[in-house]
Write a protein that holds these residues in place. Structure first.
Motif, mmCIF file in Angstrom:
data_model
loop_
_atom_site.group_PDB
_atom_site.id
_atom_site.type_symbol
_atom_site.label_atom_id
_atom_site.label_comp_id
_atom_site.label_asym_id
_atom_site.label_seq_id
_atom_site.Cartn_x
_atom_site.Cartn_y
_atom_site.Cartn_z
ATOM 1 N N GLY A 1 1.041 -1.443 -0.333
ATOM 2 C CA GLY A 1 0.094 0.166 0.545
ATOM 3 C C GLY A 1 1.195 1.486 0.004
ATOM 4 N N LEU A 2 1.769 1.578 -0.132
ATOM 5 C CA LEU A 2 2.879 2.294 0.026
ATOM 6 C C LEU A 2 2.747 2.815 -1.626
ATOM 7 N N ASP A 3 3.511 4.193 -2.003
ATOM 8 C CA ASP A 3 3.681 4.489 -2.778
ATOM 9 C C ASP A 3 5.230 4.247 -3.311
ATOM 10 N N PRO A 4 6.277 3.657 -4.398
ATOM 11 C CA PRO A 4 7.170 2.730 -5.130
ATOM 12 C C PRO A 4 8.491 4.328 -4.243
ATOM 13 N N ARG A 5 8.347 5.290 -3.754
ATOM 14 C CA ARG A 5 9.158 5.692 -2.838
ATOM 15 C C ARG A 5 9.305 5.693 -1.880
ATOM 16 N N ALA A 6 8.193 5.974 -1.292
ATOM 17 C CA ALA A 6 7.823 5.332 0.779
ATOM 18 C C ALA A 6 8.687 4.160 0.276
ATOM 19 N N ARG A 7 8.432 2.983 -0.475
ATOM 20 C CA ARG A 7 8.995 1.280 -0.549
ATOM 21 C C ARG A 7 10.140 1.635 -0.107
ATOM 22 N N VAL A 8 10.660 2.002 -0.922
ATOM 23 C CA VAL A 8 12.076 2.154 -0.992
ATOM 24 C C VAL A 8 13.130 2.681 0.255
ATOM 25 N N GLY A 9 11.881 3.846 0.429
ATOM 26 C CA GLY A 9 12.269 4.091 1.516
ATOM 27 C C GLY A 9 12.708 2.902 3.264
ATOM 28 N N LEU A 10 11.508 2.412 2.838
ATOM 29 C CA LEU A 10 11.260 1.957 4.131
ATOM 30 C C LEU A 10 11.934 0.798 4.005
ATOM 31 N N TRP A 11 12.996 0.536 2.270
ATOM 32 C CA TRP A 11 13.744 -1.036 1.847
ATOM 33 C C TRP A 11 14.634 -0.255 2.761
ATOM 34 N N ASP A 12 15.625 0.198 3.103
ATOM 35 C CA ASP A 12 16.720 1.408 3.389
ATOM 36 C C ASP A 12 16.794 1.537 4.829
ATOM 37 N N VAL A 13 15.546 1.802 5.181
ATOM 38 C CA VAL A 13 15.052 1.447 7.185
ATOM 39 C C VAL A 13 15.764 0.076 7.456
ATOM 40 N N ILE A 14 15.071 -1.057 7.087
ATOM 41 C CA ILE A 14 15.193 -2.077 7.137
ATOM 42 C C ILE A 14 16.142 -2.854 6.764
ATOM 43 N N SER A 15 17.019 -2.521 6.408
ATOM 44 C CA SER A 15 17.940 -3.535 5.870
ATOM 45 C C SER A 15 19.180 -2.648 6.692
ATOM 46 N N GLU A 16 19.599 -1.655 6.960
ATOM 47 C CA GLU A 16 20.551 -0.846 7.719
ATOM 48 C C GLU A 16 19.887 -1.822 9.649
ATOM 49 N N LEU A 17 19.015 -1.646 9.619
ATOM 50 C CA LEU A 17 18.039 -2.321 10.940
ATOM 51 C C LEU A 17 18.571 -3.692 10.600
ATOM 52 N N VAL A 18 18.429 -4.807 9.614
ATOM 53 C CA VAL A 18 19.285 -6.599 9.904
ATOM 54 C C VAL A 18 20.815 -6.044 10.075
#
Lengths: 267, 326
Positions: B165-182
């Motif tokens: 349900g997120l737009d592509p930009r928000a999606r990529v932003g969240l991916w970055d956050v998750i990658s950093e996290l793990v």
């Protein structure tokens, strides 16, 4: 922290959350305050000019009844809020936290007592303006207010149980209206129940709402020796039976609501 | 070392609909595990069982060494979870939401506040932190919800369709956050409908269908199974579809799909852009007019088609039945 400390701390956290919600979206508080004002004014001036009570002014007779009506409708906020929260994901979050499962319901019901307290204070002030008076000792008067609050707390757990069983806000609202209307009107809130016809009289006299109203009238001194005395047991011992009703409601509905809460989020 | 998340033969039924049909999972500590599948495949049910929201009808599971049924209360101190629908309170501010979660993890008032501030900073929500969540965008809500899952620094994290349900930009932003996290060593189980998301984030992927794991492996292993990239050609004449299928057969590494209504041919190929160049050469030799041509990564649909022989359509019945029972 032991289990009890945890439960209390979590209950306080959730109460604070609900209080913040009321502060940010005061529409519910507005409803809880404005509706009773409308009731007091409407019944004082519309019915008050038509209905004669022997030995006591109708306005004085009616105000304790309106207190109870406001409490019964105010308690429905508990149920309604729960159905709204159920619809969102917030309970899922709560359930994955190491918090006491009872905290959500305790926090919600406690917060609604605060709301009911506000609405009783407002009603009492408006009541005083239209001619309602307390004729008893301050001790009895305080007891009267505490009894009303205790019953409102207990009744919040009833609406919580119904809400968790029904789960959708729309259905809950419909059921709440259908159930609370007869509960309020088949009672001695607006009329003297002893003058109702046979079966209605029996229902009204054993209606817990009548008992609470009678207890409040007794504790505030809004009765008169000239009024016919009911021989129904709950009305003759109104204060004791009111406390008993409230305790009984809590004993049944606290565990029931807690069970339904656990079930409602485990889907 | 025992796996951070372990499930054996999980079964969950809603009436006559089987949401989970004997699911097995094993996620080593410090890795990212992706559950990939269409709506109604059982991903969310699995996550709800692993996060103690649901009890399984059969099977057992442990998370961080705690049994999800017997040890649920203690387990909850060791996990963070963020669901499909951002579980945040609209009327509370971002900071208040996080502080509340901190208190409910029993971190204490001072530490809850401090942690809330840290997380708001990390998720780029400092400015929004003092505003009620009501005015947040979808992406901000998801970030706040994710921050809520991290309040207690849990060693095991569950994210159920974090970017749906997120737009592509928000999606990529969240991916970055998750990658950093793990990167910090958190064990993560995430569910997704997007192959690309699983590809980007997960060390290992399990493909789920009808409540069971039908394939598992790294993203590359799965893509090899489904045959790498796809060449997609659109023609003007239906007759050309068959010509193209025959002409490009030497390049195909799996079943070529033809769609007569869309006038489309899809050919799985092994070498991406190089294969595309070859294909265009071959088609020029055949004198076929191609209206449109493109190269694309395999999608979840391709994985499904290959692994199950049926398309990854949402199991409407299953989803509806679940909705009704709610």
């Amino acid at each position: 922290m032991n289990a009890l400390q945890t439960a209390i701390a979590d209950g306080v956290t959730i109460t604070r959350r609900n209080a913040l919600k009321i502060k940010r979206a005061p529409d519910q508080l507005g409803g809880a305050v404005i509706l009773p004002i409308v009731f007091v004014l409407l019944f004082a001036y519309v019915f008050g000019s038509m209905i004669e009570m022997p030995g006591v002014s109708y306005r004085e007779y009616m105000v304790p009844g309106v207190f109870v009506v406001a409490i019964v409708s105010g308690a429905q906020i508990t149920g309604y809020t729960l159905t709204l929260d159920l619809r969102k994901g917030i309970f899922d979050r709560f359930r994955t936290l190491p918090m006491a499962p009872s905290a959500v319901l305790i926090g919600q019901t406690l917060c609604d007592v605060l709301m009911n307290l506000t609405s009783i204070v407002v009603m009492a002030l408006v009541g005083l303006l239209v001619g309602w008076r307390i004729h008893t000792t301050p001790y009895e008067a305080v007891m009267g207010f505490l009894l009303l609050l205790f019953f409102s707390y207990a009744f919040s757990w009833v609406t919580a149980t119904v809400a968790l069983a029904l789960r959708t806000p729309e259905v809950f609202n419909n059921v709440a209206t259908v159930v609370s209307m007869p509960l309020m009107f088949l009672s001695n809130v607006f009329v003297d129940s002893s003058r109702l016809p046979g079966p209605l009289k029996a229902v009204a006299e054993w209606n817990p709402v009548s008992t609470i109203v009678q207890a409040a009238r007794t504790l505030f001194g809004n009765t008169s020796p000239a009024l016919p005395v009911s021989d129904a047991w709950p009305l003759r011992h109104a204060v004791e039976v009111s406390l008993l009703w409230s305790a009984l409601i809590l004993a049944v509905f606290v565990p029931l609501a807690t069970r339904l809460y656990k079930k409602a989020v485990s889907r | 070392m025992p796996p951070a998340i372990m499930a054996e033969g999980l079964v969950k039924k809603y009436g006559h609909v089987t949401a989970l049909d004997g699911m097995d999972l094993s996620v080593p500590e410090g890795t990212v595990f992706g559950l990939l599948g269409p709506n109604g495949a059982g991903k969310t049910t699995a996550v709800r069982i692993l996060t103690t929201l649901l009890k399984p009808d059969a099977g057992r599971a442990t998370v961080a060494g705690f049994d999800v049924v017997g040890d649920a209360r203690r387990l909850r101190s060791h996990i963070g979870a963020s669901g499909q629908y951002a579980a945040v309170d609209d009327h509370l501010t971002g900071a208040e939401n996080l502080e509340m979660v901190g208190r409910l993890y029993h971190l204490g008032t001072k530490q809850s506040k401090e942690r809330a501030r840290e997380l708001l900073e990390r998720f780029d929500l400092v400015e929004a932190g003092s505003r009620p969540v009501q005015g947040y965008s979808g992406g901000m809500r998801r970030r706040l919800d994710l921050a809520g899952a991290l309040v207690a620094n849990p060693p095991v994290l569950f994210l159920d369709e974090p970017t749906t349900g997120l737009d592509p930009r928000a999606r990529v932003g969240l991916w970055d956050v998750i990658s950093e996290l793990v990167a910090g060593g958190t064990t993560l189980l995430l569910t997704t409908q997007y192959m690309e998301e699983a590809d980007r984030l997960a060390d290992e992927i399990a493909v789920v269908d009808h409540g069971r794991v039908i394939a598992r492996g790294t993203a590359d292993e799965l893509k090899d199974q489904v045959g790498g990239d796809r060449i997609e050609l659109t023609v003007t004449n239906e007759a050309d579809l068959e010509t193209i299928r025959r002409a490009l057969a030497p390049l195909a590494v799996g079943d070529t799909q033809t769609d007569a209504t869309a006038l489309q041919v899809t050919v799985p190929v092994a070498h991406g852009a190089a294969s595309l160049t070859d294909a265009l050469g071959m088609l020029a030799a055949e004198r076929v007019t191609v209206r449109d041509v493109g190269l694309r990564r395999p999608t979840l649909d391709d994985v499904f088609l290959t692994l199950t022989g049926h398309e990854a359509t949402a199991r409407e019945n299953a989803t509806n039945a679940k909705e009704h029972s709610r």
